[in-house]
Design a protein around this motif. Structure first.
Motif, PDB file in Angstrom:
ATOM      1  N   THR A  12       0.739  -1.201  -0.123  1.00  0.00           N
ATOM      2  CA  THR A  12       0.091   0.009   0.011  1.00  0.00           C
ATOM      3  C   THR A  12       0.921   1.245   0.216  1.00  0.00           C
ATOM      4  O   THR A  12       2.238   1.323   0.308  1.00  0.00           O
ATOM      5  CB  THR A  12      -0.852   0.116   1.114  1.00  0.00           C
ATOM      6  N   TYR A  13       0.151   2.400  -0.425  1.00  0.00           N
ATOM      7  CA  TYR A  13       0.840   3.766  -0.064  1.00  0.00           C
ATOM      8  C   TYR A  13       0.897   3.921   1.506  1.00  0.00           C
ATOM      9  O   TYR A  13      -0.069   3.285   2.198  1.00  0.00           O
ATOM     10  CB  TYR A  13       0.071   4.766  -0.819  1.00  0.00           C
ATOM     11  N   LEU A  14       1.525   4.803   1.664  1.00  0.00           N
ATOM     12  CA  LEU A  14       1.653   5.489   3.185  1.00  0.00           C
ATOM     13  C   LEU A  14       1.634   6.939   3.098  1.00  0.00           C
ATOM     14  O   LEU A  14       2.938   7.463   2.655  1.00  0.00           O
ATOM     15  CB  LEU A  14       2.933   4.908   3.925  1.00  0.00           C
ATOM     16  N   GLU A  15       0.457   7.410   3.513  1.00  0.00           N
ATOM     17  CA  GLU A  15       0.372   8.980   2.945  1.00  0.00           C
ATOM     18  C   GLU A  15       0.479   9.819   4.418  1.00  0.00           C
ATOM     19  O   GLU A  15      -0.227   9.296   5.324  1.00  0.00           O
ATOM     20  CB  GLU A  15      -0.645   9.125   2.256  1.00  0.00           C
ATOM     21  N   THR A  16       1.118  10.986   4.450  1.00  0.00           N
ATOM     22  CA  THR A  16       0.816  11.693   5.937  1.00  0.00           C
ATOM     23  C   THR A  16      -0.291  12.280   5.905  1.00  0.00           C
ATOM     24  O   THR A  16      -0.799  12.655   7.350  1.00  0.00           O
ATOM     25  CB  THR A  16       2.113  12.794   5.971  1.00  0.00           C
ATOM     26  N   ALA A  28      -2.805   4.606   5.532  1.00  0.00           N
ATOM     27  CA  ALA A  28      -2.118   3.348   4.464  1.00  0.00           C
ATOM     28  C   ALA A  28      -3.171   3.162   3.493  1.00  0.00           C
ATOM     29  O   ALA A  28      -4.358   2.779   4.196  1.00  0.00           O
ATOM     30  CB  ALA A  28      -1.825   2.203   5.147  1.00  0.00           C
ATOM     31  N   PRO A  49       0.227  -2.779   4.622  1.00  0.00           N
ATOM     32  CA  PRO A  49       0.843  -1.464   4.848  1.00  0.00           C
ATOM     33  C   PRO A  49       2.160  -1.578   5.331  1.00  0.00           C
ATOM     34  O   PRO A  49       2.541  -2.621   5.773  1.00  0.00           O
ATOM     35  CB  PRO A  49      -0.014  -0.833   5.997  1.00  0.00           C
ATOM     36  N   PRO A  50       3.174  -0.711   5.165  1.00  0.00           N
ATOM     37  CA  PRO A  50       4.320  -0.947   5.687  1.00  0.00           C
ATOM     38  C   PRO A  50       4.637  -1.337   7.065  1.00  0.00           C
ATOM     39  O   PRO A  50       3.813  -0.882   7.756  1.00  0.00           O
ATOM     40  CB  PRO A  50       5.087   0.667   5.450  1.00  0.00           C
ATOM     41  N   ASP A  51       5.617  -2.180   7.105  1.00  0.00           N
ATOM     42  CA  ASP A  51       5.832  -2.588   8.649  1.00  0.00           C
ATOM     43  C   ASP A  51       7.220  -2.885   8.835  1.00  0.00           C
ATOM     44  O   ASP A  51       7.886  -2.626   7.735  1.00  0.00           O
ATOM     45  CB  ASP A  51       5.154  -4.109   8.694  1.00  0.00           C
ATOM     46  N   GLU A  93      10.288   4.401   4.037  1.00  0.00           N
ATOM     47  CA  GLU A  93       9.693   3.408   4.735  1.00  0.00           C
ATOM     48  C   GLU A  93       9.229   2.288   3.697  1.00  0.00           C
ATOM     49  O   GLU A  93       9.238   1.206   3.885  1.00  0.00           O
ATOM     50  CB  GLU A  93       8.623   3.886   5.787  1.00  0.00           C
ATOM     51  N   ARG A  94       8.571   2.949   2.785  1.00  0.00           N
ATOM     52  CA  ARG A  94       7.602   2.191   1.679  1.00  0.00           C
ATOM     53  C   ARG A  94       8.980   1.155   1.104  1.00  0.00           C
ATOM     54  O   ARG A  94       8.935  -0.130   0.650  1.00  0.00           O
ATOM     55  CB  ARG A  94       6.969   2.776   0.970  1.00  0.00           C
TER      56      ARG A  94
END
Length: 228
Positions: A12-16, A28, A49-51, A93-94
């Motif tokens: 997934t994307y990870l958006e602020t 996410a 999601p990023p982990d 991170e991604r």
């Protein structure tokens, strides 16, 4: 016994900042076209999601197939390059998470599909490089373009889509030097590599376009079949 639908993980994307209802929060997220395409192809979709990268192998072991989705530019330091001014901001991170997912899938033999950024990251994971900017492979800002791609005869992709196919496209980077073991399996008219794959018994394919934005289910259906 009923047919067991394979479980396909989607990065997934990870958006602020993302907005829905009254909320504007970090999120996410994933365009709905991705899980819709997995369902249409006969699989179950699970968002990843990023982990922590060290848990990637444990997670991939629970999946039948893996999709690395599109998104921001890969950080040039990942392939030993200085950033071009036209390169987008890093998503470290991604990058770290998805590289760990790719490594885990390659080690375990889990069927793997890279889409746009996902194809580029697969190439980087295997020691390849990227061209940091090219023109003519997107529409207006936020609008998919379309152009035909032609399969390389004898490749896995050619077995999926043997005839020239118009595809939805939105990218400004592409594969430079191919990663170790990868072969190009489709090209655009200007010679840009549009698909890559790893020959052999495993199922590893990357496409530069966005099948989730179109009507052609063949690439995802091939992944789901390999994961079944």
């Amino acid at each position: 016994m009923p047919h067991r639908r394979p479980l396909i993980g989607l990065s997934t994307y990870l958006e602020t900042s993302a907005r829905w209802g009254v909320w504007d929060l970090p999120a996410a997220l994933l365009p709905a076209g991705y899980p819709r395409l997995v369902r249409a192809a006969g699989g179950f979709a699970a968002m990843l999601p990023p982990d922590a990268p060290e848990v990637a192998a444990e997670l991939v072991a629970r999946l039948d197939g893996l999709v690395i989705a599109g998104g921001p530019d890969v950080e040039p330091a990942r392939y030993g390059a200085e950033p071009d001014p036209r390169c987008g901001p890093p998503a470290r991170e991604r990058d770290a998470w998805e590289l760990a997912l790719i490594d885990a899938a390659l080690v375990s033999g889990t069927p793997l599909l890279g889409i746009c950024r996902g194809m580029q990251l697969l190439n980087v994971a295997l020691g390849g490089t990227l061209v940091q900017h090219l023109d003519g492979h997107a529409g207006a800002v936020g609008v998919f373009g379309e152009h035909p791609v032609r399969a390389v005869p004898g490749t896995r992709y050619a077995a999926i889509a043997p005839d020239p196919t118009g595809v939805p496209t939105y990218h400004h980077q592409c594969v430079g030097r191919l990663g170790h073991g990868l072969v190009a399996s489709a090209h655009a008219a200007d010679g840009t590599v549009e698909a890559v794959e790893l020959p052999g018994d495993g199922w590893v394919l990357g496409v530069q376009w966005h099948p989730e934005a179109g009507q052609d289910e063949r690439v995802m259906a091939a992944l789901v079949l390999a994961a079944s």
